[in-house]
Scaffold this active site. Structure first.
Site, PDB file in Angstrom:
ATOM      1  N   GLY A  20      17.533 -22.309  65.428  1.00  0.00           N
ATOM      2  CA  GLY A  20      16.250 -21.750  65.007  1.00  0.00           C
ATOM      3  C   GLY A  20      16.496 -20.488  64.202  1.00  0.00           C
ATOM      4  O   GLY A  20      17.477 -20.381  63.466  1.00  0.00           O
ATOM      5  N   ARG A  45      19.240 -17.965  77.487  1.00  0.00           N
ATOM      6  CA  ARG A  45      18.862 -17.786  78.878  1.00  0.00           C
ATOM      7  C   ARG A  45      20.073 -18.113  79.748  1.00  0.00           C
ATOM      8  O   ARG A  45      20.809 -19.060  79.454  1.00  0.00           O
ATOM      9  CB  ARG A  45      17.693 -18.724  79.251  1.00  0.00           C
ATOM     10  CG  ARG A  45      16.337 -18.353  78.645  1.00  0.00           C
ATOM     11  CD  ARG A  45      15.744 -17.082  79.224  1.00  0.00           C
ATOM     12  NE  ARG A  45      14.446 -16.733  78.631  1.00  0.00           N
ATOM     13  CZ  ARG A  45      14.293 -15.948  77.565  1.00  0.00           C
ATOM     14  NH1 ARG A  45      15.354 -15.434  76.951  1.00  0.00           N
ATOM     15  NH2 ARG A  45      13.087 -15.668  77.121  1.00  0.00           N
ATOM     16  N   GLU A  86      14.802 -12.629  85.980  1.00  0.00           N
ATOM     17  CA  GLU A  86      16.161 -12.520  85.452  1.00  0.00           C
ATOM     18  C   GLU A  86      16.812 -11.308  86.122  1.00  0.00           C
ATOM     19  O   GLU A  86      16.212 -10.235  86.176  1.00  0.00           O
ATOM     20  CB  GLU A  86      16.093 -12.310  83.937  1.00  0.00           C
ATOM     21  CG  GLU A  86      17.440 -12.341  83.253  1.00  0.00           C
ATOM     22  CD  GLU A  86      17.328 -12.029  81.761  1.00  0.00           C
ATOM     23  OE1 GLU A  86      16.264 -11.512  81.345  1.00  0.00           O
ATOM     24  OE2 GLU A  86      18.304 -12.274  81.028  1.00  0.00           O
ATOM     25  N   HIS A 141      20.411  -7.746  78.753  1.00  0.00           N
ATOM     26  CA  HIS A 141      19.321  -8.268  77.920  1.00  0.00           C
ATOM     27  C   HIS A 141      18.808  -7.172  76.976  1.00  0.00           C
ATOM     28  O   HIS A 141      17.606  -6.895  76.905  1.00  0.00           O
ATOM     29  CB  HIS A 141      18.189  -8.866  78.751  1.00  0.00           C
ATOM     30  CG  HIS A 141      17.619 -10.089  78.084  1.00  0.00           C
ATOM     31  ND1 HIS A 141      17.338 -11.262  78.713  1.00  0.00           N
ATOM     32  CD2 HIS A 141      17.331 -10.303  76.774  1.00  0.00           C
ATOM     33  CE1 HIS A 141      16.878 -12.149  77.854  1.00  0.00           C
ATOM     34  NE2 HIS A 141      16.871 -11.590  76.664  1.00  0.00           N
TER      35      HIS A 141
END
Lengths: 329, 329
Positions: A154, A236, A269, A288
């Site tokens: 993407g 992820r 998470e 992250h």
């Protein structure tokens, strides 16, 4: 007037102003939770970062006019599709973080390739000469002439493939849709993924977490990869089987896992892993970082607002999520 | 027959074979030091990595036929020009490490920009949540749209400017020679350097260590730079004034210094610094990784051999060093 609820802070005054030309904007975080709850029956669109506490099944049952959920995040695996009436469209914010996440992916890749963290920490600990590092440095990866395999092509994949070409790398991409991109070789299906894993010096995971991609990289896939490969995850954590990864890293000290994404535990998470991954020398992890970097720049708010305006104008919004990727039928 | 002494190991059999077509090759490291000494009067060319122990002023006085010193390194600041007869040409290996050093420079830049080392080490130490990093991450630098200033635009500068453009950055370069390069804005002279330092978000040092560049970046130059800038050094430590740098880093926690090059002490590059730089959170250091990575790939040996062959054929060799850059006249 149609009502749009902004359930997260961080929107600029300009974002709010633009949206106000098309709907009444409720800036949720400025109001008390009670006040927000009272307005729920009128809300047609919600823009959100995390899933709001008031959007429980009960809260949702009040939201009779809800038509659109626009997320600020790219991944929508935190959306409880099961509880969401079929008539509600969910739009992700695909592409909004591509630049920041792409740059971060390249930072992780180069940190692993050049052993930046390992050697820096050894220098900080002290007592070593430059010459004593000669052997460590032999495991350094030169990117020029090598192959990167991108799993999920993407916005991030496009950014990264541009860097890869500037670094003299060949690019192979695995994707569901059959699009084309200059200088990129595409592979498809299970065979295609296996081929990519076996032939790449570096593999980037930039695919959404769906039912299909959960645990996509397990023991078998890791064994297909080159023994000196670098696996970078900016998607992820749960795309990778953690136990299999830990076993693979301990058995293959030349293999490196570099990640900005962590596994979910109780719906959140968390940096607390089941296996002591962060203690391994062939593991590089950041907390992250890429997402907040993108949010701080403001672009995700802008693109989310633009998409909502598209919807309010009666146009088809971008990035409509296919629920069947997230729900067992 | 003309004699070429290879004073360092690491040459491939193919390197030796190619050279043997043009001269008798003495593989110094295979012979005892006595045997090498006996042959010194016949040697016309020496190819070397570090400066050999036998090339003292006394050793040099024996080397009556010496015409060419070809270094495997790019920097020639370790050559004792004072002791070397005027008739001996010194050639550097400029360009031979550009790819590996360029990649390493980008690794250091991204590690600093994305706080990879800092956040990784904090995760390893344990006890923190992802949310607790939000504030740290705000200091993250997005490269897209920013400016990189390259001080010394040779092979490394060219590599790095290609990466920079792929990352959406503007490139300004400071150089002595007035060459041009697509997409690069050149500045010259003292004013030019000051302009570059003041306007760049990232500054790369990729200039040789000469009399002119020693201490080039001191207190004044650091103060010209943006307070959140990143200074990357892949050249030589001594281009930067260490005490001024330490003071600047402690006073400006948003400024980062990322280096693969260390200061010289008693003629040797060493990780032992006068100031405890490696303990600072805004310092990233690797143990001169880029050079050995280049050597391991073999290219520097090849290009040095090619240059010696050029000389042996009566052509003008590349990268002839101007002694006046290293010797006070």
């Amino acid at each position: 007037m149609r009502k749009v609820l902004l359930a997260s802070e961080g929107f600029s005054p300009e974002d709010v102003r633009r949206l106000s030309r098309h709907a009444e904007v409720i800036e949720g975080w400025k109001l008390g939770e009670d006040s927000v709850r009272r307005q729920l029956p009128e809300v047609e669109v919600v823009v959100l970062l995390g899933w709001p506490a008031f959007m429980t099944p009960e809260g949702l049952s009040l939201m009779r006019r809800l038509k659109l959920v626009q997320t600020l995040m790219v991944g929508v695996n935190h959306v409880p599709f099961r509880d969401l009436p079929r008539g509600v469209t969910v739009c992700s914010n695909a592409g909004a973080f591509s630049l920041e996440v792409g740059e971060h992916a390249w930072a992780l890749l180069l940190a692993a390739a050049k052993k930046v963290v390992q050697t820096h920490d050894a220098i900080r600990a002290g007592g070593r000469s430059i010459a004593s590092f000669r052997e460590d440095v032999k495991g350094t990866l030169v990117l020029d002439g090598k192959t990167i395999g991108i799993v999920g092509f993407g916005g991030i994949g496009r950014e990264v493939s541009r860097y890869a070409r500037a670094f003299g790398m060949s690019v192979t991409a695995f994707n569901r849709s059959r699009k084309a991109s200059p200088g990129v070789k595409f592979v498809h299906g299970k065979k295609g993924l296996q081929q990519l894993l076996g032939s790449s010096d570096v593999v980037l995971l930039s695919v959404p977490l769906t039912m299909e991609t959960e645990g996509l990289i397990g023991e078998r896939e890791l064994r297909l990869m080159k023994s000196q490969a670098i696996l970078v995850n900016v998607a992820r954590g749960d795309i990778v089987d953690q136990a299999a990864l830990y076993a693979h890293l301990t058995a293959n000290p030349s293999f490196t896992y570099a990640t900005d994404a962590w596994w979910f535990k109780g719906g959140r998470e968390t940096l607390e892993t089941e296996n002591p991954l962060a203690q391994l020398p062939n593991f590089v992890g950041t907390p992250h970082t890429s997402g907040p970097t993108g949010l701080a720049g403001g672009r995700p708010y802008r693109t989310a607002v633009e998409n909502v305006i598209r919807y309010l104008r009666g146009e088809r919004p971008a990035n409509v999520v296919d629920r069947s990727d997230y729900l067992k039928s």
